[in-house]
Design a protein around this motif. Structure first.
Motif, PDB file in Angstrom:
ATOM      1  N   ARG A 113       0.829  -1.213   0.000  1.00 48.98           N
ATOM      2  CA  ARG A 113       0.000   0.000   0.000  1.00 48.98           C
ATOM      3  C   ARG A 113       0.862   1.262   0.000  1.00 48.98           C
ATOM      4  O   ARG A 113       0.606   2.202  -0.752  1.00 48.98           O
ATOM      5  CB  ARG A 113      -0.905  -0.020   1.239  1.00 48.98           C
ATOM      6  N   GLU A 114       1.882   1.285   0.843  1.00 53.21           N
ATOM      7  CA  GLU A 114       2.693   2.497   0.981  1.00 53.21           C
ATOM      8  C   GLU A 114       3.640   2.704  -0.202  1.00 53.21           C
ATOM      9  O   GLU A 114       4.050   3.833  -0.471  1.00 53.21           O
ATOM     10  CB  GLU A 114       3.449   2.465   2.318  1.00 53.21           C
ATOM     11  N   GLN A 115       3.979   1.627  -0.893  1.00 57.19           N
ATOM     12  CA  GLN A 115       4.752   1.789  -2.136  1.00 57.19           C
ATOM     13  C   GLN A 115       3.990   2.687  -3.101  1.00 57.19           C
ATOM     14  O   GLN A 115       4.561   3.542  -3.754  1.00 57.19           O
ATOM     15  CB  GLN A 115       4.982   0.427  -2.821  1.00 57.19           C
ATOM     16  N   VAL A 175       8.920   9.583   7.964  1.00 52.52           N
ATOM     17  CA  VAL A 175       7.818   9.189   7.091  1.00 52.52           C
ATOM     18  C   VAL A 175       8.331   8.480   5.842  1.00 52.52           C
ATOM     19  O   VAL A 175       9.531   8.443   5.570  1.00 52.52           O
ATOM     20  CB  VAL A 175       6.960  10.404   6.690  1.00 52.52           C
ATOM     21  N   GLU A 176       7.381   7.934   5.078  1.00 52.04           N
ATOM     22  CA  GLU A 176       7.730   7.010   3.987  1.00 52.04           C
ATOM     23  C   GLU A 176       8.615   7.642   2.913  1.00 52.04           C
ATOM     24  O   GLU A 176       9.442   6.963   2.309  1.00 52.04           O
ATOM     25  CB  GLU A 176       6.443   6.474   3.339  1.00 52.04           C
ATOM     26  N   TYR A 177       8.390   8.899   2.641  1.00 51.56           N
ATOM     27  CA  TYR A 177       9.183   9.584   1.596  1.00 51.56           C
ATOM     28  C   TYR A 177      10.332  10.288   2.304  1.00 51.56           C
ATOM     29  O   TYR A 177      10.184  11.367   2.860  1.00 51.56           O
ATOM     30  CB  TYR A 177       8.282  10.587   0.861  1.00 51.56           C
ATOM     31  N   MET A 264      13.822   0.474   5.630  1.00 50.43           N
ATOM     32  CA  MET A 264      13.967   0.594   7.092  1.00 50.43           C
ATOM     33  C   MET A 264      12.610   0.918   7.728  1.00 50.43           C
ATOM     34  O   MET A 264      12.253   0.387   8.782  1.00 50.43           O
ATOM     35  CB  MET A 264      14.957   1.700   7.454  1.00 50.43           C
ATOM     36  N   HIS A 265      11.892   1.821   7.080  1.00 51.64           N
ATOM     37  CA  HIS A 265      10.567   2.219   7.556  1.00 51.64           C
ATOM     38  C   HIS A 265       9.682   0.977   7.708  1.00 51.64           C
ATOM     39  O   HIS A 265       9.001   0.802   8.721  1.00 51.64           O
ATOM     40  CB  HIS A 265       9.972   3.212   6.548  1.00 51.64           C
ATOM     41  N   HIS A 266       9.737   0.100   6.714  1.00 52.94           N
ATOM     42  CA  HIS A 266       8.870  -1.086   6.771  1.00 52.94           C
ATOM     43  C   HIS A 266       9.398  -2.162   7.696  1.00 52.94           C
ATOM     44  O   HIS A 266       8.620  -2.937   8.262  1.00 52.94           O
ATOM     45  CB  HIS A 266       8.547  -1.582   5.359  1.00 52.94           C
ATOM     46  N   PHE A 267      10.706  -2.212   7.863  1.00 53.24           N
ATOM     47  CA  PHE A 267      11.237  -3.097   8.916  1.00 53.24           C
ATOM     48  C   PHE A 267      10.701  -2.632  10.269  1.00 53.24           C
ATOM     49  O   PHE A 267      10.275  -3.441  11.097  1.00 53.24           O
ATOM     50  CB  PHE A 267      12.767  -3.083   8.892  1.00 53.24           C
ATOM     51  N   ALA A 268      10.683  -1.305  10.483  1.00 56.34           N
ATOM     52  CA  ALA A 268      10.195  -0.762  11.761  1.00 56.34           C
ATOM     53  C   ALA A 268       8.695  -1.009  11.941  1.00 56.34           C
ATOM     54  O   ALA A 268       8.240  -1.332  13.047  1.00 56.34           O
ATOM     55  CB  ALA A 268      10.506   0.731  11.861  1.00 56.34           C
ATOM     56  N   HIS A 269       7.903  -0.853  10.855  1.00 55.40           N
ATOM     57  CA  HIS A 269       6.476  -1.206  10.940  1.00 55.40           C
ATOM     58  C   HIS A 269       6.328  -2.667  11.380  1.00 55.40           C
ATOM     59  O   HIS A 269       5.522  -2.998  12.248  1.00 55.40           O
ATOM     60  CB  HIS A 269       5.806  -1.067   9.568  1.00 55.40           C
ATOM     61  N   ALA A 270       7.111  -3.557  10.739  1.00 52.05           N
ATOM     62  CA  ALA A 270       6.998  -4.991  11.025  1.00 52.05           C
ATOM     63  C   ALA A 270       7.446  -5.294  12.454  1.00 52.05           C
ATOM     64  O   ALA A 270       6.835  -6.108  13.155  1.00 52.05           O
ATOM     65  CB  ALA A 270       7.828  -5.793  10.015  1.00 52.05           C
TER      66      ALA A 270
HETATM   67 ZN    ZN Z   1       4.380   3.722   6.928  1.00 53.12          ZN
END
Ligand code: ZN
Length: 299
Positions: A113-115, A175-177, A264-270
């Motif tokens: 989704r965030e991609q 944030v993602e960007y 890294m952002h998504h590693f942190a979400h996970a």
């Molecule tokens: Zn995010």
């Protein structure tokens, strides 16, 4: 994962059918986020409406410059983390060749989704062929930063402030960007991210993150003046000029850096999901606002 599965059952209650307003004045398209009762928190409904509005402005040959604004007291409080219109699990059309996300297990849902909605769309809007101006008042927090940063110029009112509190709140490196270290000198970017504190418009201006700071009453006129000037110039020259600077940012590694940090952002979400059962560590709009009030000394 439990957060994603459980909240999939939550009903979405949109408060408006027009989360983004679109108007053309002269040769300038005004794109205005329109969830003022939620400080323009960005849900998917708004993100796709923004994409529609930018596409409309690009396709209209009579439009020569674009202003991105936020209706109400604040530019944007960031991504929607708790309004009735939060639509994390709503499937929208896939515009950037990513697969559907709502039927994906575990971390794959949010990653997919965030991609599209955050990283992908921000890059797409940054590369729009017409000059863009962000007109920022009040809060410009986290996901709000992404929208301001993808614009070519930022005009802010004196009361505007900028903040990315997701590291202190959620243990996520921004944030993602990830443009922080391009928008700000590296040590200032570290302070901005590590401490997550507010940065005033005047301080942001001192680093060149903001182009112009004006009194609130003069904000719209200031943005309009620059937009009209740009609109009166040659379309190809404006396009080539913004491309030239964007290209320099790419040569400095902006795209590669934001790709790396997105992961890294998504590693942190996970990690949040594994440790707390919630990809944003249980932070809600209310708890984030309360933390912000404590920090700013309000009660
Ligand atoms: Zn995010």
């Amino acid at each position: 994962m439990s957060d994603l599965v459980d909240s999939a059952k939550v009903d979405i209650a949109y408060e408006t059918d027009s989360p983004v307003l679109y108007a053309v004045e002269g040769a300038v398209a005004w794109i205005t986020m329109n969830r003022p009762s939620f400080n323009n928190a960005q849900n998917g409904q708004m993100t796709y409406a923004l994409d529609d509005a930018f596409a409309r402005a690009v396709r209209d040959d009579a439009v020569r410059a674009i202003v991105l604004a936020g209706n109400g007291k604040h530019f944007s409080a960031g991504h929607d983390i708790g309004t009735p219109g939060r639509d994390l699990h709503h499937e929208f059309d896939k515009r950037l060749m990513v697969p559907p996300h709502t039927n994906k297990p575990g971390a794959e849902l949010l990653y997919t989704r965030e991609q599209e909605q955050y990283l992908g769309m921000c890059r797409r809007w940054r590369d729009i062929s017409k000059p863009t101006i962000a007109m920022v008042q009040g809060a410009c927090i986290a996901g709000g930063l992404m929208l301001a940063w993808v614009c070519d110029l930022i005009v802010a009112s004196e009361d505007a402030f900028f903040q990315d509190p997701v590291n202190p709140l959620m243990g996520i490196p921004g944030v993602e960007y990830f443009a922080h270290a391009y928008e700000l000198p590296p040590r200032v970017a570290k302070e901005f991210l590590l401490l997550g504190e507010r940065m005033s418009a005047s301080r942001a201006h001192s680093f060149g993150m903001v182009n112009k700071v004006v009194p609130r009453a003069e904000l719209r006129d200031a943005a309009a003046a620059w937009a009209n000037k740009l609109a009166g110039q040659g379309r190809l020259g404006n396009w080539l000029t913004k491309q030239a600077v964007n290209h320099v940012e790419e040569l400095r590694g902006k795209r590669a850096a934001s790709d790396a940090v997105f992961h890294m952002h998504h590693f942190a979400h996970a990690q949040n999901d594994l440790v707390t059962g919630n990809s944003i560590a249980g932070v809600s709009g209310a708890s984030a606002a309360a933390a912000n009030k404590r920090e700013s000394g309000q009660s």
